[in-house]
Design an enzyme around this catalytic site. Structure first.
Site, PDB file in Angstrom:
ATOM      1  N   GLN A  37      36.084  36.984  41.488  1.00  0.00           N
ATOM      2  CA  GLN A  37      37.328  36.490  40.852  1.00  0.00           C
ATOM      3  C   GLN A  37      38.119  37.662  40.278  1.00  0.00           C
ATOM      4  OE1 GLN A  37      34.212  35.026  39.936  1.00  0.00           O
ATOM      5  NE2 GLN A  37      34.535  33.462  41.500  1.00  0.00           N
ATOM      6  N   HIS A  38      37.646  38.889  40.499  1.00  0.00           N
ATOM      7  CA  HIS A  38      38.250  40.036  39.817  1.00  0.00           C
ATOM      8  C   HIS A  38      38.614  41.177  40.763  1.00  0.00           C
ATOM      9  CE1 HIS A  38      35.358  38.642  36.364  1.00  0.00           C
ATOM     10  NE2 HIS A  38      36.392  37.821  36.486  1.00  0.00           N
ATOM     11  N   PRO A  39      39.483  40.973  41.736  1.00  0.00           N
ATOM     12  CA  PRO A  39      39.904  42.115  42.556  1.00  0.00           C
ATOM     13  C   PRO A  39      40.764  43.074  41.728  1.00  0.00           C
ATOM     14  CG  PRO A  39      41.151  40.145  43.167  1.00  0.00           C
ATOM     15  CD  PRO A  39      40.130  39.713  42.151  1.00  0.00           C
ATOM     16  N   HIS A  70      33.872  43.357  41.426  1.00  0.00           N
ATOM     17  CA  HIS A  70      32.860  42.716  40.576  1.00  0.00           C
ATOM     18  C   HIS A  70      32.104  41.657  41.399  1.00  0.00           C
ATOM     19  CE1 HIS A  70      35.042  43.532  36.476  1.00  0.00           C
ATOM     20  NE2 HIS A  70      34.363  44.592  36.904  1.00  0.00           N
TER      21      HIS A  70
END
Lengths: 138, 511
Positions: free
Chosen positions: B444-446, B288
């Site tokens: 912030q969204h792996p 993201h």
């Protein structure tokens, strides 16, 4: 507000001198660099941040600092090391670097310096920040 | 029976434990699994690499102190951009509670089109809305998901909402896991008032109450096997000088759950030799990629008063991006403002007039997590797909237009060294030709690096979260999501972990 201290600094003196030279340039006003005590505080805080980061992050940050320091004379078009360059020449060189494809290492260094610098109460006040909740409440 | 939290850093000798289930990681995935299994009567040990910081201490930290004590690598983790892709700063938690301590609390269920893609294109028929409904319900109740009232929006968000209204796409309210939030815009550095219901305030205490043992400061290095199945983990306590690994930690378990996040779960599997057959471990990482766009107004905005995240827009999903409100501390604002010296300071002095909003690309993947030649952090690369690259200028142009529609005098785009642009300049700036190296990008969204699927040829775990390569090894975190979501994933990660835990409860533990 006291700065974090470490008996065994993780930053080499050469790195600290480079960081000081960069911080002076980034946060300089028309009147000159910010107070020396504030720059020292930022560098001590940086030491503490790096102490809490892992080896890879420390290496990355040091590499970015050295990459910027090495690039500054190129962008200044003067064969003078960063630490001995005039404040005005440093500002011009860093400004050129920020507008170039070589900007990413400068962003890494500038970002961390900014995060720390604007946590200093005087610096926060100077930019009109009054968000008490974003400070420490001991 | 009541468990406890053991600080590995305070221990002076090796630690050897025997349990039913060992969970690696105490974040949104691991905490849920630990509570669900402990409450079902199973003996559970949770190993967390980060330290245990009691929630009441969060208020004592400045943002940079949170970076030091709660974030992984003081937030200096990156994905190296490949093929004209920007370098991406990836933020992850490293503390008891994991990244849930550091989110803005945003809670979305899996968007319908994503769920349909998982079912129709990837064959994951078990992940139907009906099957996931009880999982979402359980999590939403446990973490107190509520809608952020319009009155809590910051002036920054309210201004962006005005721009969206003028363009005919009103913002929608966000739901968050909060209770009693007063809106002081620092959720992502640890809520200072305990209002954000991160897992250290609900699932982990539940797990401990049901008998689970949580060991902080313990770095898991390898999954052990016996008789062709997972049988525990080994690692080191971080009790050496400056938190370096020293004494051994060994946990013998009947079942192993890896929930160390999309960077470190695949790393642990790779270090343990899992996934050699499928070669899918560490691949398919999505991030993201996120971009922040600022608007400068004549009026005082002081966007730090109000909820950090309160509204979003899904009006651009067809264009593969989502807009989400946010706020950042002054230093982060300043870091992304162009200029050096007097030019920088002059712009930083406009902080009270600056508003900010974020946009995330609903990406197709292209990230890979590998073992690094040295050190214990993974080496991560990310190559943006052609379609994602084309999305970025559209996202930036849209956000700039919305700020101008709201009355902004200038807009600051996340392009390194680019001066702020005025309303009449937007059409003249060729955003399609900005090189990736000049974009300031964060994540912030792996997700997705041990993805779930129906075959070991294209996935790492099956629909129940169990690894194809190793029985009794489960993965239960964001790394199992089959694709990116296009929205904040915390709630989905927790619902999927709930489902995996419930599936595990149905299967008898091996003897």
């Amino acid at each position: 507000m006291s700065a974090a201290t470490h008996d065994d600094s993780l930053q080499r003196p050469r790195t600290v001198r480079k960081l000081q030279a960069l911080a002076e340039a980034i946060f300089a006003t028309e009147a000159g660099p910010p107070p020396e005590s504030r720059i020292r505080w930022v560098c001590a805080e940086m030491d503490d941040v790096l102490a809490h980061s892992g080896p890879s992050a420390r290496t990355l940050f040091r590499a970015a600092t050295y990459a910027v320091a090495a690039a500054v004379p190129v962008f200044a078009r003067r064969p003078v090391p960063l630490e001995r360059m005039s404040l005005k020449a440093r500002i011009v060189a860093l400004d050129r670097m920020e507008r170039s494809l070589a900007a990413p290492p400068l962003l890494a260094v500038k970002a961390l310096l900014c995060i720390l610098y604007y946590e200093h109460p005087d610096a926060a006040r100077e930019v009109g920040f009054d968000g008490g909740c974003l400070g420490a409440r001991t | 029976m009541t468990g406890s939290i053991l600080r590995g850093a305070d221990r002076n000798q090796d630690l050897e434990l025997d349990t039913d289930v060992v969970v690696v990681g105490s974040g949104a995935g691991g905490a849920v699994v630990a509570a669900e299994l402990a409450e079902a009567g199973q003996r559970v040990v949770v190993l967390e690499e980060g330290r245990h910081v009691p929630p009441e201490k969060y208020a004592q930290y400045r943002p940079s102190e949170s970076l030091r004590h709660l974030f992984r690598d003081a937030s200096l983790s990156f994905a190296l951009g490949v093929g004209d892709t920007p370098m991406i700063n990836v933020m992850m938690g490293r503390c008891v509670g994991g990244s849930s301590v550091l989110t803005g609390g945003v809670c979305f269920r899996v968007p319908g089109p994503v769920l349909r893609d998982w079912r129709d294109r990837r064959g994951l028929t078990e992940l139907s809305p009906e099957a996931l409904e009880p999982c979402f319900e359980a999590v939403e109740k446990a973490i107190h998901v509520e809608e952020v009232p319009v009155a809590m929006r910051s002036r920054s968000t309210a201004l962006f909402a005005e721009g969206c209204n003028r363009r005919g796409h009103p913002l929608k309210p966000i739901r968050r896991n909060t209770d009693g939030c007063e809106g002081c815009s620092r959720c992502n550095f640890g809520c200072p008032k305990g209002a954000k219901k991160s897992v250290d305030l609900n699932y982990l205490p539940r797990a401990v109450k049901a008998g689970a043992l949580i060991v902080s400061d313990s770095l898991v290095e390898r999954i052990t096997t016996r008789g062709g199945r997972a049988a525990g983990v080994t690692g080191r306590l971080l009790n050496g000088p400056e938190g370096r690994p020293r004494d051994r930690v060994t946990v013998h378990a009947r079942r192993v759950v890896v929930a160390a996040g999309a960077y470190h779960s695949p790393l642990l599997l790779l270090e343990s030799g899992v996934g050699k057959q499928s070669r899918q471990v560490g691949r398919n990482l999505t991030l993201h990629p996120g971009f922040r766009v600022m608007g400068r107004f004549d009026e005082e905005v002081r966007g730090w008063h109000g909820a950090l995240q309160s509204a979003f827009s899904d009006a651009y999903e067809a264009q593969r991006f989502t807009l989400v409100s946010l706020f950042v501390p002054p230093g982060v604002f300043a870091a992304t403002l162009p200029g050096i010296g007097p030019a920088h300071v002059a712009r930083a002095s406009q902080l009270p007039q600056l508003a900010i909003f974020g946009g995330i690309v609903h990406d197709e993947g292209g990230g890979t997590v590998r073992r690094a030649p040295a050190g214990r952090e993974p080496f991560v690369t990310y190559r943006m797909s052609k379609r994602d690259k084309e999305t970025v200028p559209r996202l930036l142009r849209t956000m700039a237009d919305l700020w101008f529609a709201a009355g902004a005098q200038e807009v600051v785009l996340p392009v390194l060294g680019m001066n702020p642009i005025g309303p009449d300049e937007l059409g003249r700036v060729n955003l399609d030709r900005i090189p990736g190296a000049r974009l300031e990008c964060s994540s912030q969204h792996p997700l997705g690096s041990c993805r779930m699927g129906t075959s070991p040829q294209d996935s790492v775990v099956d629909a129940d979260g169990q690894a194809w390569d190793l029985p009794e090894l489960y993965v239960a975190d964001g790394s199992v999501l089959p694709s990116s979501l296009g929205v904040n994933p915390q709630l989905t990660v927790m619902a999927m972990a709930t489902r995996i835990a419930w599936k595990m409860r149905e299967r008898p533990l091996p003897s």
